[in-house]
Write a protein that holds these residues in place. Sequence first.
Motif, mmCIF file in Angstrom:
data_model
loop_
_atom_site.group_PDB
_atom_site.id
_atom_site.type_symbol
_atom_site.label_atom_id
_atom_site.label_comp_id
_atom_site.label_asym_id
_atom_site.label_seq_id
_atom_site.Cartn_x
_atom_site.Cartn_y
_atom_site.Cartn_z
ATOM 1 N N TRP A 5 0.811 -1.221 0.000
ATOM 2 C CA TRP A 5 0.000 0.000 0.000
ATOM 3 C C TRP A 5 0.843 1.269 0.000
ATOM 4 O O TRP A 5 0.427 2.299 -0.492
ATOM 5 C CB TRP A 5 -1.033 -0.034 1.143
ATOM 6 N N ARG A 145 -3.396 -18.239 0.973
ATOM 7 C CA ARG A 145 -3.251 -16.966 1.692
ATOM 8 C C ARG A 145 -1.780 -16.650 1.975
ATOM 9 O O ARG A 145 -0.925 -17.551 2.035
ATOM 10 C CB ARG A 145 -4.012 -17.031 3.036
ATOM 11 N N SER A 146 -1.524 -15.357 2.199
ATOM 12 C CA SER A 146 -0.222 -14.817 2.632
ATOM 13 C C SER A 146 0.900 -15.058 1.632
ATOM 14 O O SER A 146 2.073 -15.105 1.997
ATOM 15 C CB SER A 146 0.181 -15.387 4.011
ATOM 16 N N THR A 158 -6.833 -2.666 -11.203
ATOM 17 C CA THR A 158 -6.482 -1.258 -11.441
ATOM 18 C C THR A 158 -6.152 -1.037 -12.924
ATOM 19 O O THR A 158 -6.632 -0.084 -13.549
ATOM 20 C CB THR A 158 -5.282 -0.849 -10.567
ATOM 21 N N TRP A 167 -9.863 6.475 -13.176
ATOM 22 C CA TRP A 167 -8.605 6.657 -12.434
ATOM 23 C C TRP A 167 -8.809 6.724 -10.930
ATOM 24 O O TRP A 167 -7.853 6.950 -10.189
ATOM 25 C CB TRP A 167 -7.904 7.932 -12.961
HETATM 26 S S1 MYA Z 1 -12.820 -6.215 1.207
HETATM 27 C C1 MYA Z 1 -13.047 -7.945 1.449
HETATM 28 C C2 MYA Z 1 -11.730 -8.661 1.389
HETATM 29 N N1 MYA Z 1 -11.897 -10.082 1.419
HETATM 30 C C3 MYA Z 1 -11.823 -10.838 2.523
HETATM 31 O O1 MYA Z 1 -11.583 -10.353 3.600
HETATM 32 C C4 MYA Z 1 -12.077 -12.327 2.315
HETATM 33 C C5 MYA Z 1 -11.207 -13.215 3.153
HETATM 34 N N2 MYA Z 1 -9.795 -12.892 2.976
HETATM 35 C C6 MYA Z 1 -9.104 -13.136 1.840
HETATM 36 O O2 MYA Z 1 -9.603 -13.651 0.847
HETATM 37 C C7 MYA Z 1 -7.644 -12.701 1.843
HETATM 38 O O3 MYA Z 1 -7.206 -12.573 3.176
HETATM 39 C C8 MYA Z 1 -7.416 -11.374 1.089
HETATM 40 C C9 MYA Z 1 -5.947 -10.937 1.252
HETATM 41 C C10 MYA Z 1 -7.698 -11.575 -0.415
HETATM 42 C C11 MYA Z 1 -8.291 -10.253 1.620
HETATM 43 N N3 MYA Z 1 -8.163 -4.898 0.921
HETATM 44 O O4 MYA Z 1 -2.141 -11.864 -0.722
HETATM 45 P P1 MYA Z 1 -1.664 -11.367 0.590
HETATM 46 C C12 MYA Z 1 -3.302 -6.330 1.760
HETATM 47 C C13 MYA Z 1 -7.014 -4.391 0.432
HETATM 48 O O5 MYA Z 1 -0.398 -11.961 1.097
HETATM 49 P P2 MYA Z 1 -3.983 -12.565 1.795
HETATM 50 C C14 MYA Z 1 -12.907 -6.001 -0.501
HETATM 51 O O6 MYA Z 1 -13.287 -6.872 -1.213
HETATM 52 C C15 MYA Z 1 -2.438 -6.383 2.988
HETATM 53 O O7 MYA Z 1 -2.562 -5.163 3.712
HETATM 54 N N4 MYA Z 1 -5.799 -4.873 0.734
HETATM 55 O O8 MYA Z 1 -2.805 -11.479 1.714
HETATM 56 C C16 MYA Z 1 -12.418 -4.665 -1.042
HETATM 57 C C17 MYA Z 1 -1.077 -6.609 2.387
HETATM 58 O O9 MYA Z 1 -0.577 -5.400 1.834
HETATM 59 P P3 MYA Z 1 0.482 -4.527 2.701
HETATM 60 C C18 MYA Z 1 -5.744 -5.922 1.573
HETATM 61 O O10 MYA Z 1 -4.489 -12.549 3.167
HETATM 62 C C19 MYA Z 1 -11.054 -4.864 -1.638
HETATM 63 C C20 MYA Z 1 -1.382 -7.543 1.219
HETATM 64 O O11 MYA Z 1 -2.786 -7.351 0.912
HETATM 65 C C21 MYA Z 1 -6.899 -6.493 2.122
HETATM 66 O O12 MYA Z 1 -3.575 -13.862 1.210
HETATM 67 C C22 MYA Z 1 -10.378 -3.583 -2.038
HETATM 68 C C23 MYA Z 1 -1.193 -8.994 1.592
HETATM 69 O O13 MYA Z 1 -1.499 -9.771 0.475
HETATM 70 C C24 MYA Z 1 -8.139 -5.934 1.764
HETATM 71 N N5 MYA Z 1 -9.310 -6.412 2.243
HETATM 72 O O14 MYA Z 1 -5.123 -11.962 0.836
HETATM 73 C C25 MYA Z 1 -9.017 -3.832 -2.680
HETATM 74 N N6 MYA Z 1 -6.530 -7.519 2.904
HETATM 75 O O15 MYA Z 1 1.698 -5.403 2.854
HETATM 76 C C26 MYA Z 1 -8.285 -2.547 -2.994
HETATM 77 C C27 MYA Z 1 -5.202 -7.579 2.862
HETATM 78 O O16 MYA Z 1 0.746 -3.288 1.885
HETATM 79 C C28 MYA Z 1 -8.839 -1.861 -4.215
HETATM 80 N N7 MYA Z 1 -4.710 -6.618 2.071
HETATM 81 O O17 MYA Z 1 -0.180 -4.215 4.006
HETATM 82 C C29 MYA Z 1 -8.031 -0.652 -4.608
HETATM 83 C C30 MYA Z 1 -8.582 0.090 -5.832
HETATM 84 C C31 MYA Z 1 -8.265 -0.662 -7.105
HETATM 85 C C32 MYA Z 1 -8.885 -0.044 -8.367
HETATM 86 C C33 MYA Z 1 -8.240 1.310 -8.745
HETATM 87 C C34 MYA Z 1 -8.843 1.877 -10.031
HETATM 88 C C35 MYA Z 1 -8.328 3.203 -10.352
#
Ligand code: MYA
Length: 388
Positions: A5, A145-146, A158, A167
Amino acid sequence: KHKFWETQPVGQYKDVGNTSLPEGPIELPTPLDEVKQEPYNLPALYEWVTCDIDSEETCNEVYSLLTNNYVEDDENMFRFNYSKEFLRWALRPPGYFKSWHIGVRVKASKKLVAFITGVPAKIRVRDEVVSMAEINFLCVHKKLRSKRLAPVLIKEVTRRVHLENIWQAAYTAGVVLPTPITTCQYWHRSLNPKKLIDVGFSRLGARMTMSRTIKLYKLPDSTITPGFRKMELRDVPAVTRLLRSYLAQFAVAPDFDENDVEHWLLPEENVVDSFLVESPKTHEVTDFCSFYTLPSSILGNQNYTMLKAAYSYYNVSTQTPLLQLMNDALIVAKQNDYDVFNALDVMHNESFLKALKFGPGDGQLHYYLYNYRIKNALKPSELGLVLL
Ligand code: MYA
Ligand code: JJ1
């Protein structure tokens, strides 16, 4: 601390309180031919897919990925169980892009193991209406995960949003990331207190028996407000006017037109319910309330598998006191067998939560904008946006 992030155009912790930074986009758009044309690299065993949510088979695969791997409460007792009809509704609003419904499959088996989605929305931030993506349903299979797969999914969505010349984005999460525009509290109103207690969703209060608890949460059998009825297609223009004028007062809110209102608020069984008050005298639409249906799986209970929850959506009161309007919403939810009615402390919700016997939950919801800076965090009551 946030290796991913920290690299993204979002409000950073180091900038909190720095009033010299202007409100608005953090980065300027780049020419479309400079947007990366190929998908980001995935680990070798996996491949990108665009999910055709119209396809019954794909919808089933998305549904089972989410049903088994999506959001749980902090004690892993409940897991969101979005229905297939709900997913189709949430993912196909006016002007949606199929390319924003992104899956990751195992190359060898084709098993779906990760997912992220965007849908387009016009969101007003103070005086500016901004074209955004609403990002939702980010999910990585529990076994993967992780492994830093989530940042790859986020970068890929994105990229695909940028290819449509958009954007900015809005999203919510239960976890704290850099940096929330506001943090909202979940509140819960018991409709079926016996079941809620039996499954561990709530507890008997101090000095309370089951029968006193059931009596405490009793509701009338039918709604109170004269002219209270379900919204119909013919109401779309009036509801759009009512909602637009109401949402104008919030710092951040959707900019709905009639097509959006037809999609997001016209009742659809077991997905979204909307009611309004039509003045018996003037036949004007004066008040409006709505909720969406999001059940949760109950993990490891002998007697029950599903919790039926209604989530407060958009509500507007001009003639009927909001308290009375929401009491009628509770009554129809009870009539339709919901176990609990949930609400966030957004918009004017604080004014009815305690009076209608909602209690604070153990969960919070953080709201975020991508590539759009807000000078100071908002109060939840300044937020006019509900994401699904
Ligand atoms: S929120 C719902 C999220 N889903 C869940 O909670 C379901 C259960 N959990 C999982 O499936 C996994 O734990 C998830 C993380 C997939 C959440 N939003 O791959 P990693 C960061 C954003 O090793 P995992 C929803 O759907 C975390 O701080 N970032 O982790 C809205 C770390 O980054 P950093 C998150 O646990 C989503 C990194 O990911 C979230 O295997 C909006 C770790 O990755 C989260 N909820 O997978 C997304 N959780 O080191 C952003 C963890 O920097 C959209 N992380 O702290 C942004 C805009 C994009 C479009 C832009 C257009 C211009
Ligand atoms: O539902 C939630 N909490 C419940 C159940 C708690 C079970 C043990 N952890 C709760 N119940 C108390 C109800 C009680 C009723 C009588 C009056 C007093 C209160 O508190 C919470 C919200 O509170 N939900 C979650 O934790 C689910 C995840 C929330 C983050 C969502 C992320 C959203 C994804 C973005 O799209």
